[in-house]
Motif scaffolding. Sequence first.
Motif, PDB file in Angstrom:
ATOM      1  N   ALA A  26       0.833  -1.208   0.000  1.00 60.45           N
ATOM      2  CA  ALA A  26       0.000   0.000   0.000  1.00 60.45           C
ATOM      3  C   ALA A  26       0.865   1.254   0.000  1.00 60.45           C
ATOM      4  N   ASP A  27       1.930   1.242   0.796  1.00 63.08           N
ATOM      5  CA  ASP A  27       2.824   2.399   0.878  1.00 63.08           C
ATOM      6  C   ASP A  27       3.543   2.634  -0.453  1.00 63.08           C
ATOM      7  N   ILE A  28       4.061   1.583  -1.046  1.00 64.22           N
ATOM      8  CA  ILE A  28       4.805   1.711  -2.297  1.00 64.22           C
ATOM      9  C   ILE A  28       3.895   2.134  -3.447  1.00 64.22           C
ATOM     10  N   SER A  54       7.706  -1.686  -9.160  1.00 61.46           N
ATOM     11  CA  SER A  54       7.163  -1.751  -7.801  1.00 61.46           C
ATOM     12  C   SER A  54       7.417  -3.130  -7.194  1.00 61.46           C
ATOM     13  N   HIS A  55       7.423  -4.162  -8.011  1.00 65.08           N
ATOM     14  CA  HIS A  55       7.720  -5.517  -7.535  1.00 65.08           C
ATOM     15  C   HIS A  55       9.106  -5.549  -6.879  1.00 65.08           C
ATOM     16  N   THR A  56      10.072  -4.980  -7.557  1.00 66.40           N
ATOM     17  CA  THR A  56      11.433  -4.924  -7.028  1.00 66.40           C
ATOM     18  C   THR A  56      11.474  -4.145  -5.721  1.00 66.40           C
ATOM     19  N   ARG A  57      10.792  -3.025  -5.673  1.00 62.91           N
ATOM     20  CA  ARG A  57      10.754  -2.202  -4.450  1.00 62.91           C
ATOM     21  C   ARG A  57      10.071  -2.943  -3.299  1.00 62.91           C
ATOM     22  N   CYS A  76      10.677  -5.725   1.876  1.00 58.14           N
ATOM     23  CA  CYS A  76      10.507  -6.924   2.706  1.00 58.14           C
ATOM     24  C   CYS A  76      11.845  -7.356   3.288  1.00 58.14           C
ATOM     25  N   GLU A  77      12.870  -7.353   2.459  1.00 56.65           N
ATOM     26  CA  GLU A  77      14.208  -7.714   2.937  1.00 56.65           C
ATOM     27  C   GLU A  77      14.665  -6.777   4.049  1.00 56.65           C
TER      28      GLU A  77
END
Length: 85
Positions: A19-21, A45-48, A53-54
């Motif tokens: 939601a934030d990204i 956005s997938h990469t971000r 998460c990491e």
Amino acid sequence: MAEKIDKNIILSCLSEIVADILGNDDIHLTESMTASDVEGWDSMSHTRILYECELKWSIRLTLQELSSLNTIGDLLNVLHKKINS
């Protein structure tokens, strides 16, 4: 040994990250969803999302783990295993 983190808590945190990204507070992820089910979830956005998460859980996702992701449930399972190992 540290207390294990429940999948529901991880899913809630993941929803907040997404939601934030994506700048959309109305996102509520489910395990059966895919990235294409979420408006605005593209390759950038997938990469971000994965990077956040990491950072959040101080983990590193391997290429093998990343290539196995098809659904939110797949990501949730990988995160749950990594966080609680």
